[in-house]
Design a protein around this motif. Structure first.
Motif, PDB file in Angstrom:
ATOM      1  N   LEU A 136       0.743  -1.113   0.004  1.00  0.00           N
ATOM      2  CA  LEU A 136       0.094  -0.092  -0.105  1.00  0.00           C
ATOM      3  C   LEU A 136       0.845   1.096  -0.197  1.00  0.00           C
ATOM      4  O   LEU A 136       1.832   1.304   1.027  1.00  0.00           O
ATOM      5  N   ILE A 137       0.568   2.004  -1.001  1.00  0.00           N
ATOM      6  CA  ILE A 137       1.630   3.287  -0.987  1.00  0.00           C
ATOM      7  C   ILE A 137       0.868   4.424  -0.979  1.00  0.00           C
ATOM      8  O   ILE A 137      -0.014   4.478  -1.858  1.00  0.00           O
ATOM      9  N   ILE A 138       0.818   5.234  -0.138  1.00  0.00           N
ATOM     10  CA  ILE A 138       0.277   6.593  -0.016  1.00  0.00           C
ATOM     11  C   ILE A 138       1.044   7.793  -0.619  1.00  0.00           C
ATOM     12  O   ILE A 138       2.367   8.053  -0.109  1.00  0.00           O
ATOM     13  N   THR A 139       0.691   8.447  -1.607  1.00  0.00           N
ATOM     14  CA  THR A 139       1.462   9.282  -2.468  1.00  0.00           C
ATOM     15  C   THR A 139       0.612  10.261  -2.810  1.00  0.00           C
ATOM     16  O   THR A 139      -0.601  10.291  -3.174  1.00  0.00           O
ATOM     17  N   GLU A 155      10.761  -8.777  -5.402  1.00  0.00           N
ATOM     18  CA  GLU A 155      10.515  -7.743  -6.165  1.00  0.00           C
ATOM     19  C   GLU A 155      10.229  -6.261  -5.058  1.00  0.00           C
ATOM     20  O   GLU A 155      10.293  -5.201  -5.404  1.00  0.00           O
ATOM     21  N   ILE A 156      10.316  -6.623  -3.629  1.00  0.00           N
ATOM     22  CA  ILE A 156      10.220  -5.675  -2.835  1.00  0.00           C
ATOM     23  C   ILE A 156      11.251  -4.669  -2.748  1.00  0.00           C
ATOM     24  O   ILE A 156      10.996  -3.301  -2.835  1.00  0.00           O
ATOM     25  N   PHE A 157      12.423  -5.175  -3.003  1.00  0.00           N
ATOM     26  CA  PHE A 157      13.493  -4.165  -2.813  1.00  0.00           C
ATOM     27  C   PHE A 157      13.387  -3.301  -3.842  1.00  0.00           C
ATOM     28  O   PHE A 157      13.652  -2.042  -3.903  1.00  0.00           O
ATOM     29  N   GLU A 158      13.039  -3.673  -5.115  1.00  0.00           N
ATOM     30  CA  GLU A 158      13.113  -2.865  -6.212  1.00  0.00           C
ATOM     31  C   GLU A 158      12.057  -1.906  -6.308  1.00  0.00           C
ATOM     32  O   GLU A 158      11.765  -0.486  -6.636  1.00  0.00           O
ATOM     33  N   LEU A 159      10.761  -2.203  -5.795  1.00  0.00           N
ATOM     34  CA  LEU A 159       9.560  -1.342  -5.497  1.00  0.00           C
ATOM     35  C   LEU A 159      10.108  -0.250  -4.441  1.00  0.00           C
ATOM     36  O   LEU A 159       9.800   0.943  -4.790  1.00  0.00           O
ATOM     37  N   LYS A 160      10.997  -0.558  -3.503  1.00  0.00           N
ATOM     38  CA  LYS A 160      11.336   0.534  -2.457  1.00  0.00           C
ATOM     39  C   LYS A 160      11.897   1.504  -3.118  1.00  0.00           C
ATOM     40  O   LYS A 160      11.840   2.676  -2.950  1.00  0.00           O
ATOM     41  N   LYS A 161      12.875   1.231  -3.974  1.00  0.00           N
ATOM     42  CA  LYS A 161      13.914   2.043  -4.906  1.00  0.00           C
ATOM     43  C   LYS A 161      12.862   2.987  -5.541  1.00  0.00           C
ATOM     44  O   LYS A 161      13.162   4.110  -5.831  1.00  0.00           O
ATOM     45  N   ILE A 162      12.019   2.404  -6.378  1.00  0.00           N
ATOM     46  CA  ILE A 162      11.080   3.095  -7.326  1.00  0.00           C
ATOM     47  C   ILE A 162      10.463   4.323  -6.654  1.00  0.00           C
ATOM     48  O   ILE A 162      10.548   5.300  -6.980  1.00  0.00           O
ATOM     49  N   VAL A 163       9.910   3.960  -5.289  1.00  0.00           N
ATOM     50  CA  VAL A 163       9.187   4.737  -4.647  1.00  0.00           C
ATOM     51  C   VAL A 163      10.039   5.780  -4.168  1.00  0.00           C
ATOM     52  O   VAL A 163       9.891   7.088  -4.118  1.00  0.00           O
ATOM     53  N   GLU A 164      11.209   5.692  -3.691  1.00  0.00           N
ATOM     54  CA  GLU A 164      12.318   6.409  -3.252  1.00  0.00           C
ATOM     55  C   GLU A 164      12.742   7.421  -4.251  1.00  0.00           C
ATOM     56  O   GLU A 164      12.741   8.628  -3.867  1.00  0.00           O
ATOM     57  N   GLU A 165      12.827   6.956  -5.574  1.00  0.00           N
ATOM     58  CA  GLU A 165      13.213   7.797  -6.708  1.00  0.00           C
ATOM     59  C   GLU A 165      12.144   8.749  -6.968  1.00  0.00           C
ATOM     60  O   GLU A 165      12.505   9.901  -7.314  1.00  0.00           O
ATOM     61  N   MET A 166      10.896   8.483  -6.990  1.00  0.00           N
ATOM     62  CA  MET A 166       9.641   9.139  -7.453  1.00  0.00           C
ATOM     63  C   MET A 166       9.037  10.034  -6.693  1.00  0.00           C
ATOM     64  O   MET A 166       8.669  11.050  -6.933  1.00  0.00           O
ATOM     65  N   ASP A 167       9.070   9.686  -5.113  1.00  0.00           N
ATOM     66  CA  ASP A 167       8.293  10.466  -4.173  1.00  0.00           C
ATOM     67  C   ASP A 167       8.961   9.938  -2.900  1.00  0.00           C
ATOM     68  O   ASP A 167       8.482   9.062  -2.258  1.00  0.00           O
ATOM     69  N   PHE A 194       4.478   7.205   1.648  1.00  0.00           N
ATOM     70  CA  PHE A 194       4.273   6.257   2.639  1.00  0.00           C
ATOM     71  C   PHE A 194       4.119   4.827   2.180  1.00  0.00           C
ATOM     72  O   PHE A 194       3.039   4.596   1.618  1.00  0.00           O
ATOM     73  N   ILE A 195       5.059   3.774   2.523  1.00  0.00           N
ATOM     74  CA  ILE A 195       4.718   2.439   2.102  1.00  0.00           C
ATOM     75  C   ILE A 195       4.418   1.497   3.373  1.00  0.00           C
ATOM     76  O   ILE A 195       5.178   1.519   4.230  1.00  0.00           O
ATOM     77  N   THR A 196       3.321   0.833   2.977  1.00  0.00           N
ATOM     78  CA  THR A 196       3.172  -0.452   4.043  1.00  0.00           C
ATOM     79  C   THR A 196       3.092  -1.706   3.484  1.00  0.00           C
ATOM     80  O   THR A 196       2.470  -1.920   2.152  1.00  0.00           O
ATOM     81  N   ILE A 197       4.071  -2.648   3.740  1.00  0.00           N
ATOM     82  CA  ILE A 197       3.992  -3.967   3.109  1.00  0.00           C
ATOM     83  C   ILE A 197       3.187  -5.104   3.765  1.00  0.00           C
ATOM     84  O   ILE A 197       3.345  -5.403   5.008  1.00  0.00           O
TER      85      ILE A 197
END
Length: 296
Positions: free
Chosen positions: A204-207, A249-261, A265-268
């Motif tokens: 869940l990504i709040i952005t 894929e979780i590690f790559e997802l975190k990188k994407i979110v850090e780069e874009m916004d 706020f991310i909840t796994i």
């Protein structure tokens, strides 16, 4: 400036932990499992069987057989995955060669199974947690899962059951059963070390950059997201993105979110079961991509 330092610090820490995990995994194989003819699953298990039949060093086989799997992982998970995976696999091969002449810590088969499985799980768990990979079968399993109704875990288990069946004919039924026991021990320890990483996860990504994030997730991971409208008590209108993905894929997802916004706020979340049709065909994926563009 601090953001750049933090970024490089995270990268350094990740590669240090990848190094530790790789060394531990290689030592577990050479000090416990391999001397007692206990197989790991996946590419390592295939390499072990081929090595026994041909006398080609295990370290070389692990590296060579993993090459096509690494390519598949790169196509699905991107350059970051490729860099970390190539590093861990090359280091893993070198460590297997380094530890090859290490005196086995025990010749009791049950002790080797349990402690070898635990150590291997610790090593592989650290590698997965920091975005690396020493066995490419999971990359192939992701691709097969997207095109069939099978989960990643089911595909990996099918691979390993075939490997252990072949091992049973070559090395004896008892060695195949001990290898299967090692697999289950390793799998559970990986879950523990990786903070309960199961095969399926939900994010869940709040952005406030929902469309950009959705496009980046689709482009780099091939995963679509569900848009949910939300409102923060202080921050106001927000978009909530819901995405189901695999642990690798979780590690790559975190990188994407850090780069874009960076303010996102991310909840796994844990996913015990996935029911319903995933978007698997290329036609459906293209249609979804068009819908995202229309939203933008």
């Amino acid at each position: 400036m601090n953001k750049v330092k933090n970024k490089y610090l995270k990268i350094i820490i990740a590669f240090i932990m990848l190094t530790i995990g790789t060394i531990v995994a290689a030592y577990a194989l050479e000090a416990f499992l391999i001397p007692n003819t206990i197989l790991d699953g996946g590419v390592t298990g295939i390499s072990f069987i081929v090595s026994k039949l041909t006398n080609i060093p295990l370290s070389i086989l692990v590296l060579l057989i993993n090459i096509p799997f690494v390519y598949i992982g790169f196509r699905n998970l991107g350059k970051g995955f490729l860099l970390r995976t190539v590093y861990t696999m090359v280091l893993f091969s070198l460590c297997l060669n380094l530890f090859h002449n290490v005196t086995p810590l025990t010749e009791q088969i049950l002790l080797a199974t349990v402690f070898g499985g635990v150590l291997l799980g610790v090593g592989v768990g650290l590698i997965i947690h920091f975005g690396g990979c020493v066995d490419g079968t999971e990359s192939v399993a992701i691709v097969i899962s997207k095109k069939t109704s099978l989960s990643v875990g089911q595909v990996v288990l099918c691979f390993n059951l075939i490997i252990y069946t072949v091992a049973g004919f070559i090395f004896g039924l008892d060695r195949a059963l001990y290898s299967l026991l090692t697999y289950f021990i390793t799998f559970k320890v990986i879950d523990f070390v990786s903070e309960g990483l199961e095969q399926a996860k939900a994010a869940l990504i709040i952005t406030s950059e929902g469309t950009l994030l959705a496009e980046a997730i689709y482009k780099r991971l091939g995963r679509t997201v569900t848009f949910i409208k939300g409102q923060g008590l202080i921050s106001g209108d927000k978009e909530v993105l819901y995405c189901v993905l695999t642990r690798i894929e979780i590690f790559e997802l975190k990188k994407i979110v850090e780069e874009m916004d960076e303010s996102a706020f991310i909840t796994i979340l844990e996913v015990s079961e996935v029911i319903g049709e995933h978007i698997k065909s290329n036609k459906k994926m293209k249609k979804v991509h068009q819908n995202i563009n229309n939203i933008a």
